[in-house]
Design a protein around this motif. Structure first.
Motif, short mmCIF file in Angstrom:
data_model
loop_
_atom_site.label_atom_id
_atom_site.label_comp_id
_atom_site.label_asym_id
_atom_site.label_seq_id
_atom_site.Cartn_x
_atom_site.Cartn_y
_atom_site.Cartn_z
N LYS A 1 0.84 -1.20 0.00
CA LYS A 1 0.00 0.00 0.00
C LYS A 1 0.88 1.25 0.00
O LYS A 1 0.61 2.21 -0.73
CB LYS A 1 -0.93 -0.01 1.22
N ARG A 2 1.94 1.24 0.80
CA ARG A 2 2.88 2.37 0.82
C ARG A 2 3.56 2.51 -0.54
O ARG A 2 3.73 3.63 -1.04
CB ARG A 2 3.95 2.16 1.90
N ALA B 1 13.61 9.77 -0.72
CA ALA B 1 14.15 10.37 -1.93
C ALA B 1 13.10 11.21 -2.66
O ALA B 1 13.39 12.31 -3.13
CB ALA B 1 14.69 9.29 -2.86
N ALA B 2 11.90 10.70 -2.74
CA ALA B 2 10.82 11.43 -3.41
C ALA B 2 10.51 12.72 -2.66
O ALA B 2 10.32 13.78 -3.27
CB ALA B 2 9.57 10.56 -3.52
N PRO C 1 5.36 8.20 -5.91
CA PRO C 1 5.22 8.78 -7.25
C PRO C 1 5.45 7.70 -8.32
O PRO C 1 6.18 6.72 -8.09
CB PRO C 1 6.33 9.83 -7.29
N GLY C 2 4.85 7.89 -9.48
CA GLY C 2 4.84 6.89 -10.54
C GLY C 2 6.17 6.24 -10.87
O GLY C 2 6.28 5.02 -10.95
N GLU C 3 7.21 7.05 -11.07
CA GLU C 3 8.51 6.48 -11.45
C GLU C 3 9.09 5.62 -10.33
O GLU C 3 9.75 4.62 -10.58
CB GLU C 3 9.50 7.55 -11.88
N LYS D 1 14.44 14.08 -5.33
CA LYS D 1 15.35 13.34 -6.20
C LYS D 1 14.55 12.51 -7.21
O LYS D 1 13.47 12.02 -6.90
CB LYS D 1 16.25 12.41 -5.40
N THR D 2 15.14 12.32 -8.38
CA THR D 2 14.53 11.41 -9.35
C THR D 2 14.95 9.99 -9.00
O THR D 2 15.94 9.77 -8.30
CB THR D 2 14.98 11.72 -10.79
N VAL D 3 14.22 9.03 -9.51
CA VAL D 3 14.54 7.64 -9.23
C VAL D 3 15.92 7.27 -9.80
O VAL D 3 16.66 6.51 -9.18
CB VAL D 3 13.43 6.69 -9.73
#
Length: 90
Positions: free
Chosen positions: A23-24, A65-66, A29-31, A70-72
């Motif tokens: 669930k978490r 990170a999100a 975010p999508g990426e 930061k980006t993935v």
């Protein structure tokens, strides 16, 4: 018999932890969610790991990170398999 069932399918607490972690992960975010699922699939198919804790740690890492913007790719690099191997090894 109960020990055998728990060994094969896991205990109730572990199932609850897995569902809560999924669930978490879905809330990422999508990426990040896409990367999480790819890492999860890779680990399950290559390492034989069935413990939930590394995946909880991965969601913790991705949430932090999100939040920090930061980006993935900044977190895992361009080689998702190498990241997964190193992450599980640690």
């Amino acid at each position: 018999m109960n020990k055998l069932v728990n060994a094969i399918i896991g205990g109730l607490d572990e199932k609850k932890a897995y569902k809560a972690n999924e669930k978490r992960a879905k809330a990422l975010p999508g990426e990040y969610y896409t990367a999480y699922k790819a890492i999860q699939k890779y680990v399950w198919n290559t390492s034989g790991l069935i413990a939930i804790q590394p995946f909880i740690s991965l969601v913790d890492l991705f949430e932090a990170a999100a939040t920090s913007g930061k980006t993935v790719i900044e977190v895992i690099g361009k080689d998702i398999d190498a990241f997964a191997d190193e992450f599980i090894r640690d």
